[in-house]
Enzyme design. Structure first.
Site, PDB file in Angstrom:
ATOM      1  N   CYS A 164     -78.941  43.552-105.320  1.00  0.00           N
ATOM      2  CA  CYS A 164     -79.096  43.399-103.868  1.00  0.00           C
ATOM      3  C   CYS A 164     -80.565  43.534-103.476  1.00  0.00           C
ATOM      4  CB  CYS A 164     -78.276  44.456-103.128  1.00  0.00           C
ATOM      5  SG  CYS A 164     -76.498  44.422-103.475  1.00  0.00           S
TER       6      CYS A 164
ATOM      7  N   CYS B  45     -77.901  49.237-104.940  1.00  0.00           N
ATOM      8  CA  CYS B  45     -77.550  48.048-105.744  1.00  0.00           C
ATOM      9  C   CYS B  45     -78.810  47.284-106.166  1.00  0.00           C
ATOM     10  CB  CYS B  45     -76.614  47.149-104.938  1.00  0.00           C
ATOM     11  SG  CYS B  45     -76.319  45.524-105.650  1.00  0.00           S
TER      12      CYS B  45
END
Length: 229
Positions: free
Chosen positions: A161, A158
């Site tokens: 993230c 991600c």
């Protein structure tokens, strides 16, 4: 003049729509994705997640070709371009990119799962036959603290993230006397993530004395999180 502008805009819209339709690529919800697979003989189901994610659970008869792997194109060449390809990832980000790439490679019909495997698992609970990772009880125990608790659901693949990780580590050290930050890998704790009803990453939650005071299911800046604390 206004009529000319209107008809010009309408013409451009029709052309754009026609081009989109000619691309033979569409993103559909779980119910249509599943029914289309069931109606297709020897359906080509493509899971573009990592091998680790695939091992943790996948749609029956799917093959795994990692979108971020080094040999995606060479492996994808094994599929039949004339037959429909059903594509999915965890939440939809990678599969949409992969589907667009398949279109560029000449695949005739591509159906992408909107919401990815998270949406599929939620709609088809039997997909996850056993609970894996952190239990709901252990998760709830993390929330019981006199300090403010931050929960960050993330994944290694991600991008948002990864962007958040450095400042979360910084805040964890800087505010250690007041705040506890728990980063939970959604891939390794998929059962918990599904049980809590989340369908995308990242997920940032703030709890004060066990009560949820802030929640965001997308990228959050350091300044925004500081304000929430």
């Amino acid at each position: 003049m206004k009529k000319i502008q209107f008809y010009l805009a309408l013409t451009l819209f029709v052309i754009a729509t026609s081009c989109t339709n000619s691309q033979n690529f569409k993103s559909v919800e779980v119910s249509e994705f599943k029914s289309s697979i069931e109606k297709t003989n020897d359906a080509q189901i493509l899971d573009v997640r990592t091998p680790g994610e695939f091992a943790g659970g996948h749609i029956n008869n799917a093959i795994n070709i990692d979108w971020n792997g080094n040999d995606f194109d060479s492996q994808i060449s094994q599929l039949n371009k004339e037959k429909t390809v059903f594509v999915y990832c965890l939440s939809g980000g990678r599969s949409k990119k992969a589907a667009s790439h398949l279109k560029e490679l000449g695949f005739k019909n591509i159906i992408e799962l909107n919401g990815g495997y998270l949406a599929w698992s939620k709609a088809n609970p039997s997909t996850d036959s056993t609970w894996t990772g952190m239990t709901l009880e252990n998760y709830n125990q993390l929330l019981t603290s006199e300090k403010t608790v931050v929960i960050d659901f993330y994944a290694e693949w991600c991008a948002p993230c990864k962007k958040m990780a450095p400042y979360l580590d910084k805040l964890s050290n800087e505010l250690a006397d007041k705040v506890i930050i728990h980063r939970i890998d959604a891939d390794k704790n998929k059962s918990l993530f599904n049980k809590l009803g989340y369908t995308g990453l990242p997920v940032v939650l703030v709890f004060k004395k066990g009560k949820l005071t802030f929640q965001k299911n997308q990228y959050i800046s350091e300044d925004e999180l500081r304000k929430a604390l």
